[in-house]
Scaffold this active site. Structure first.
Site, PDB file in Angstrom:
ATOM      1  N   ALA A 166       2.870  -7.996 -82.106  1.00  0.00           N
ATOM      2  CA  ALA A 166       4.097  -7.765 -82.872  1.00  0.00           C
ATOM      3  C   ALA A 166       5.297  -8.317 -82.113  1.00  0.00           C
ATOM      4  O   ALA A 166       5.316  -8.381 -80.881  1.00  0.00           O
ATOM      5  CB  ALA A 166       4.267  -6.276 -83.149  1.00  0.00           C
ATOM      6  N   ARG A 176       8.040  -7.149 -81.393  1.00  0.00           N
ATOM      7  CA  ARG A 176       8.720  -6.255 -80.447  1.00  0.00           C
ATOM      8  C   ARG A 176       8.076  -6.282 -79.069  1.00  0.00           C
ATOM      9  O   ARG A 176       8.647  -5.772 -78.111  1.00  0.00           O
ATOM     10  CB  ARG A 176       8.728  -4.831 -81.000  1.00  0.00           C
ATOM     11  CG  ARG A 176       7.346  -4.225 -81.215  1.00  0.00           C
ATOM     12  CD  ARG A 176       7.444  -2.834 -81.818  1.00  0.00           C
ATOM     13  NE  ARG A 176       6.138  -2.243 -82.070  1.00  0.00           N
ATOM     14  CZ  ARG A 176       5.442  -2.403 -83.160  1.00  0.00           C
ATOM     15  NH1 ARG A 176       5.918  -3.169 -84.126  1.00  0.00           N
ATOM     16  NH2 ARG A 176       4.265  -1.821 -83.321  1.00  0.00           N
ATOM     17  N   TYR A 177       6.866  -6.851 -78.974  1.00  0.00           N
ATOM     18  CA  TYR A 177       6.164  -6.908 -77.698  1.00  0.00           C
ATOM     19  C   TYR A 177       6.276  -8.273 -77.017  1.00  0.00           C
ATOM     20  O   TYR A 177       6.103  -8.378 -75.810  1.00  0.00           O
ATOM     21  CB  TYR A 177       4.682  -6.582 -77.885  1.00  0.00           C
ATOM     22  CG  TYR A 177       4.423  -5.198 -78.439  1.00  0.00           C
ATOM     23  CD1 TYR A 177       4.872  -4.059 -77.776  1.00  0.00           C
ATOM     24  CD2 TYR A 177       3.739  -5.041 -79.639  1.00  0.00           C
ATOM     25  CE1 TYR A 177       4.636  -2.799 -78.293  1.00  0.00           C
ATOM     26  CE2 TYR A 177       3.495  -3.780 -80.159  1.00  0.00           C
ATOM     27  CZ  TYR A 177       3.950  -2.669 -79.490  1.00  0.00           C
ATOM     28  OH  TYR A 177       3.731  -1.413 -79.984  1.00  0.00           O
ATOM     29  N   THR A 178       6.498  -9.312 -77.773  1.00  0.00           N
ATOM     30  CA  THR A 178       6.484 -10.666 -77.209  1.00  0.00           C
ATOM     31  C   THR A 178       7.896 -11.137 -76.885  1.00  0.00           C
ATOM     32  O   THR A 178       8.882 -10.660 -77.463  1.00  0.00           O
ATOM     33  CB  THR A 178       5.828 -11.649 -78.190  1.00  0.00           C
ATOM     34  OG1 THR A 178       6.521 -11.599 -79.439  1.00  0.00           O
ATOM     35  CG2 THR A 178       4.371 -11.298 -78.411  1.00  0.00           C
TER      36      THR A 178
END
Length: 795
Positions: free
Chosen positions: A139, A141-143
């Site tokens: 997602a 928001r993680y990368t």
């Protein structure tokens, strides 16, 4: 009947009543529905073509890609900056420039960071950005992400007024119509897109080759596409592989702007053990999911469709390594040829060099399919335009700076007077007016003097100012000379392209990944290479069940379902083919080996072929040359020595060659006869043309005529009249091809008796008549089939 009025008869209805429709509101007009729909659809199509699906020939980007890169550049997310959350980038792009879904935006951002999707990734990603196994990215928001180093070449000239800008979707900001790219992104990274009524599919290429072609085109603008193919040898896919197209085929693709690239994976021989050996797949075709490829190969291992293949293992890390374990005595080339045919190890990639080219309106492009030279030509002239605008911008900036420096130089020896004027002035405006009047300066120069810092009044500063002024005047003269010398500007464009080539391509890390296969290296798939040749017998029942057996001594004893009976039992080699003719005029061909071996009832024939409703098999023939010799004509245009004769229920017949049916067909089969509605094929038999045709109808009429009276057709047709069918109840029941007095047709009458028809009992006549009446009372119900026997290979 109901007395309610019809809707279309009411007053004001479209085709009824005399009352006119109610008047429209203020500012409204009547528009025909088809006109409104056409206008709106054309607007939608134009929007998709120019603002979504097709890349621009100049920077090679679609609008969404351009907006992502521009936003990251505005946020200073360069290759030297720290990574930032992808969610932040996606949110800014969506809010400022691209009001579409965040998932589509993130997918585009992810693809620009994947080294297996783009030959030269434009984004440097941190985190999980997916894999060749089809795994999706984490997602947003993680990368995290930042621009790749090569993206500097697309964006670094933005602040020098090199490209036009336009308002964003809500008019609060401006965005570039195109990026001032120094690298030919369209060719090196390619593009895929589907618009309305058109699409694009441009494969990636090697940067060094494309830059070399650009340099050669600058040196000699008369070069043709075919000559440029000397430098651009072919696509260079990020996942490697091997191109099977010949050089002439590739030249034709680049000349026409369309075609197909045949691409296969690469492999190498591995360890050889006592009973097996290893083949290692080292590259897979572009866009192929590696996990799907491994699964397809594993299915072949499990189903034993490729007996020499024993096992498959995926031991890939950063590099692709898929190990295939095969038998020690197996031929590697044949194994890989089979895999290329039956798995995604070999694919065909369409090429469509369609993109947007500039028009008179700088913010609107026109779609056009280009050849290789046109794509390079458009990029070079775009670079020339960028260089012109950059030089003009630099010239204007230098002129402004020279103007200021000339003011400094003019008043530097009168600093005491300047200070005195400032002290006695009533403010900045008054001081500026007095300085202008005293020294003949303009407002801009006066303002710069008043903003001068105190330390700049030192004696050494005047030397710095005069040195800078000299440098600026020298550079100004160079720019003016460049703007007036087109060959010199082309030389500048050339040097910049050469510099890009040197920085990004003249390294070992950027060697060509996709190779070209020579004719000697390509081993074509041969289905017969994996078939053990032996004689078998295929049994087909009247209810449509089919099976293959090693040997059938007595067809009458073979296992059948209750109520079923043998239609045909034919023999031949496992590498030979057999053809099934059906009631609806279809011919379905398969190899003997393709029929499942069984000692039971067999399999329904519909499992292997796509039959229509009510379609049944009426005849089966082995096309093994030993069983059916002479299927090919001795000379072109002649009738083959052995061919087929078919008859239909409406009394028509035709002869046709069996040669077109020797090769296996698709599930849909081939047509051998054209039938009117409600008519069926009643039989098909092999003939040589010397036989006598004996045919019988339901109304107890028989026709005996020479087979050579029936016309031979070169393609599917209705044929000629064999026997006239009189009345709606009558129909042709069947026929036999008699080769002598002993060949009898046995028919069953409506009274349950059997009657024989032969050339010994009845006279042979010409075809096309009503035939001979054999019963005055009663009718024929069916033609009794002969006792089943195996039509096999002669011993």
């Amino acid at each position: 009947m109901s007395s309610e009025p019809n809707l279309f008869d009411l007053p004001g209805a479209p085709n009824g009543g005399s009352t006119p429709p109610p008047p429209t509101g203020p500012g409204e007009t009547d528009v025909a529905l088809h006109d409104a729909a056409q206008t709106r659809y054309l607007n939608y199509a134009l929007s998709v073509i120019t603002s979504r699906a097709l890349p621009d020939v100049r920077d090679g980007l679609k609008p969404v890609q351009r907006r992502i890169l521009y936003t990251m550049w505005q946020q200073n997310l360069t290759a030297d900056a720290k990574h930032r959350k992808c969610a932040k980038v996606v949110g800014d792009v969506m809010g400022n420039y691209h009001p579409h879904g965040d998932s589509a935006l993130y997918e585009t951002l992810v693809r620009m960071a994947q080294s297996f999707s783009l030959r030269y990734p434009l984004v440097d990603g941190s985190g999980n950005f997916g894999s060749l196994d089809g795994d999706g990215a984490a997602a947003m928001r993680y990368t995290e992400c930042r621009l790749a180093r090569i993206s500097d070449e697309l964006l670094s000239e933005l602040d020098q007024d090199t490209v036009p800008f336009r308002p964003n979707y809500d008019g609060t900001r401006t965005e570039p119509v195109v990026l001032p790219a120094r690298v030919p992104t369209l060719l090196i990274n390619g593009a895929m897109g589907i618009a309305v009524g058109m699409a694009t599919n441009i494969p990636p290429h090697h940067l060094g080759e494309v830059c070399t072609a650009l340099l050669r085109l600058i040196d000699n603008p008369e070069l043709t596409t075919l000559q440029l193919c000397k430098y651009v040898k072919g696509p260079d896919f990020p996942t490697g592989g091997q191109i099977l197209n010949s050089p002439d085929e590739l030249k034709e693709i680049y000349r026409t702007g369309s075609g197909a690239i045949r691409l296969r994976g690469t492999w190498e021989k591995g360890e050889v053990g006592r009973s097996s050996k290893v083949i290692t797949i080292t590259a897979i075709p572009y866009t192929v999911d590696k996990s799907e490829l491994v699964t397809r190969i594993a299915d072949l291992v499990i189903s034993r469709k490729l007996p020499p293949l024993l096992d498959v293992r995926d031991v890939s890390t950063d590099d692709i390594r898929v190990e295939l374990e095969i038998k020690r005595d197996a031929d590697e080339a044949l194994i890989m040829a089979y895999l290329c045919r039956h798995t995604p190890l070999q694919v065909s990639l369409g090429v469509n060099l369609t993109c947007l080219i500039p028009t008179e309106q700088e913010d609107i492009g026109r779609p056009e399919r280009l050849d290789l030279k046109a794509m390079l030509w458009h990029f070079l002239h775009f670079r020339m335009e960028v260089v012109n605008r950059r030089l003009e911008y630099e010239a204007a900036a230098i002129a402004r700076r020279v103007h200021i420096l000339e003011g400094f130089e003019k008043v530097f020896d009168a600093l005491d007077r300047i200070l005195e004027i400032v002290r006695k002035s009533d403010g900045k405006a008054d001081a500026a007016a007095k300085i202008i009047a005293a020294f003949g300066l303009d407002a801009e120069q006066a303002d710069a003097i008043l903003e001068l810092k105190v330390y700049r009044l030192a004696r050494l500063e005047i030397l710095i100012i005069r040195r800078e002024l000299a440098d600026k005047r020298e550079r100004q003269a160079e720019i003016i000379a460049l703007l007036g010398d087109e060959p010199a500007r082309w030389a500048l464009v050339r040097s910049e392209i050469a510099e890009v080539q040197k920085v990004y391509s003249d390294t070992r890390a950027d060697r060509r990944r996709t190779t070209f296969a020579s004719d000697d290296e390509v081993v074509e798939y041969d289905a017969e290479a994996f078939i053990i040749e032996e004689d078998n017998v295929v049994v087909v029942s009247r209810d449509g069940w089919i099976k293959r057996q090693k040997e059938v001594k007595d067809p009458a004893t073979t296992r059948l379902r209750e109520g079923d009976e043998i239609l045909a039992a034919v023999g031949g080699s496992t590498r030979a083919t057999l053809v099934l003719f059906t009631t609806q005029g279809g011919a379905y061909t398969c190899r003997f080996i393709d029929v499942p071996a069984s000692t039971g009832y067999g399999e329904p024939v519909q499992r292997f072929f796509k039959f229509k409703d009510g379609e049944r098999v009426v005849a089966v023939m082995s096309l093994d040359p030993r069983v059916s010799p002479g299927l090919h004509p001795k000379a072109e245009g002649e009738t083959p020595p052995r061919h087929a004769l078919a008859a239909s229920s409406d009394g028509y017949a035709l002869r046709f060659s069996l040669a077109p049916y020797i090769e296996p067909s698709t599930r849909a089969g081939r047509k051998f006869v054209k039938l009117p509605d409600g008519v069926e094929v009643v039989g098909v038999a092999q003939v040589t043309g010397e036989e006598t045709i004996i045919a019988a109808t339901r109304e107890a009429r028989a026709m005996l005529c020479a087979a050579n009276e029936v016309n031979v057709l070169s393609g599917p047709g209705r044929g000629v009249i064999l026997i006239k069918i009189d009345g709606a109840k009558d129909r042709l029941l069947g026929f036999i091809a008699s080769r002598g007095d002993r060949d009898l047709m046995v028919v069953e009458t409506s009274r349950g008796a059997e009657q024989t028809i032969s050339t010994a009992k009845y006279e042979v006549t010409a075809r096309g008549g009503k035939g001979r009446e054999l019963l005055q009372r009663g009718s024929f119900t069916r033609v009794v089939p002969p006792a089943p026997q195996v039509i096999g290979v002669p011993e």
